[in-house]
Design a protein around this motif. Structure first.
Motif, mmCIF file in Angstrom:
data_model
loop_
_atom_site.group_PDB
_atom_site.id
_atom_site.type_symbol
_atom_site.label_atom_id
_atom_site.label_comp_id
_atom_site.label_asym_id
_atom_site.label_seq_id
_atom_site.Cartn_x
_atom_site.Cartn_y
_atom_site.Cartn_z
ATOM 1 N N CYS A 173 -7.445 2.161 -0.163
ATOM 2 C CA CYS A 173 -6.391 1.998 0.841
ATOM 3 C C CYS A 173 -5.229 2.969 0.704
ATOM 4 N N THR A 174 -4.942 3.467 -0.515
ATOM 5 C CA THR A 174 -3.841 4.414 -0.671
ATOM 6 C C THR A 174 -4.176 5.582 -1.588
ATOM 7 N N GLY A 332 -0.514 2.597 4.157
ATOM 8 C CA GLY A 332 -1.861 2.901 3.695
ATOM 9 C C GLY A 332 -2.083 4.408 3.708
#
Length: 428
Positions: A173-174, A332
């Motif tokens: 997600c990141t 994100g």
């Protein structure tokens, strides 16, 4: 290294097959969804320690990372108790080149568990595959690099250069887990991530951006829907306009060189929609989470500008958006794309070893997704690529990974350490 020594390494890796399968099942059973990675990371700390590695915990400090290139706005409220686990090997004497072997412990949501043949966090072996959420993406890769390192130790050998094993959070997600490790100072002459890319050699990956639309309209009774402004319909209208941008970026005019062979490399995805509060009321609020892909070399600010122009066009010209307020929130992935140098010694060595182990040439792979390779390649100036096992249904139902391919990857990684790092005897 003699052919006899190389064969011995391969044989000792194969001898670890049953243990590797057991390790993979155990690690997959430790479900490590976003924010729930701690038990799996505790297991990784134990495994790194059992390999004779010095174990570090690397936290994610947003205040320290947020101004660094590659940082992405978090999608969770807190990083408390969520750490990366790093195992460090130091040789008796440095004779070879250093290496980072990186893998992510986090997994994506399972979807409806009733669609799975067996519960997604109760891994099982069947017909040469291990099934379970995260088995392929990417716990088999982590098991492969641990197996490779352990196999050398079985022979009384270890790399003659520093080797760092990383188990990171938030790749899905990141990427802030890998960024935290980079910020903590871990460096090497090369980095390999055994992502489940079907034993292909990654030569490029797209950039990925996440954002959320917050839309507010006007509620009304359905006896007169024209009196209201439907926020959910506005969300779909905006995404339709974004689809126009997606189509444009998939034309040959926009494709970067690595993707000219690919019919549709850029994908936009309306991944999550939430809104409304009553079946007989025109919904006045909606949130929509969207993912867009883009090419290496495209700047984040240019991508954001293109997104915002598409949203503005929908806001002003699409009837479904009349009366709606639309806000864009970037959170994100804010991940740039990157390319690898295909003739770099790391890349050619992996290619040669793949052929040695499998008897087949390796295929180049330009990924239409992102990986943590970007942190090494773009920001750490560390040559990096992905080479990992064959997996199916990743992010889907009944995810599974080929055991044979996992073991072949382990053989390649063991030989890579021998050739890249050199070998020395373990001192008692």
């Amino acid at each position: 290294m003699s052919d006899t020594d190389r064969q011995a390494i391969r044989e000792v890796v194969r001898a670890r097959r049953d243990q590797a399968v057991s390790d993979l099942i155990s690690l997959t059973d430790h479900g490590s969804l976003l924010g729930e990675e701690a038990p799996a990371q505790a297991l990784m700390a134990e495994r790194f320690a059992a390999l004779g590695l010095k174990v570090d915990e690397v936290p994610i400090n947003v205040a320290a990372l947020q101004d660094m290139p590659g940082f992405s706005p978090p999608v969770v409220d807190s990083y408390d108790g969520r750490v990366n686990i790093v195992g460090r090997h130091e040789p008796n004497e440095i004779k070879g080149r250093s290496l980072i072997l990186n893998g992510h412990i986090d997994v994506v949501p399972t979807g409806p568990e009733k669609l799975w043949q067996t519960p997604p966090f109760q891994a099982r072996e069947r017909d040469g595959w291990v099934y379970g959420r995260g088995a392929g993406d990417m716990k088999a890769g982590i098991v492969a690099y641990c197996t490779a390192f352990a196999a050398l130790r079985d022979l009384g050998l270890q790399p003659a250069a520093p080797v760092t094993l990383q188990s990171v959070v938030e790749e899905e997600c990141t990427g802030n887990g890998a960024l935290a490790c980079l910020a903590a100072g871990y460096r090497a002459d090369a980095a390999i991530i055994p992502e489940p890319f079907n034993q292909q050699l990654m030569v490029a990956q797209l950039g990925v951006m996440w954002f959320q639309l917050e839309i507010t309209g006007k509620p009304a009774h359905v006896l007169d829907t024209s009196a209201g402004s439907n926020a959910i319909e506005a969300a779909y209208a905006v995404f339709d306009k974004l689809r126009t941008l997606e189509s444009l970026w998939n034309t040959d005019t926009f494709k970067s060189d690595c993707y000219h062979h690919h019919d549709h490399p850029v994908n936009f995805n309306l991944g999550k929609v939430a809104g409304g509060d009553w079946a007989s009321t025109v919904p006045c609020a909606c949130t929509a989470d969207i993912r867009v892909g883009f090419y290496p070399g495209m700047k984040l600010e240019d991508v954001r500008q293109a997104i915002e122009e598409a949203v503005d066009e929908a806001r002003h010209n699409h009837p479904a958006c009349n009366g709606s307020n639309i806000e864009i929130i970037y959170r994100g992935f804010q991940a740039e794309g990157c390319e690898m140098a295909p003739r770099h010694p790391m890349m050619t060595l992996i290619s040669d070893l793949h052929a040695e182990v499998t008897g087949q040439g390796i295929e180049p792979y330009a990924s239409t997704a992102t990986t943590d390779c970007r942190f090494f390649q773009l920001y750490g100036r560390i040559p990096a690529t992905c080479y990992g096992p064959v997996a199916e249904n990743i992010h889907g139902i009944d995810e599974r990974v080929s055991i044979d391919s996992m073991m072949e990857v382990a053989e390649v990684l063991a030989l890579f350490m021998a050739d890249w790092c050199g070998l020395e005897e373990i001192k008692a």
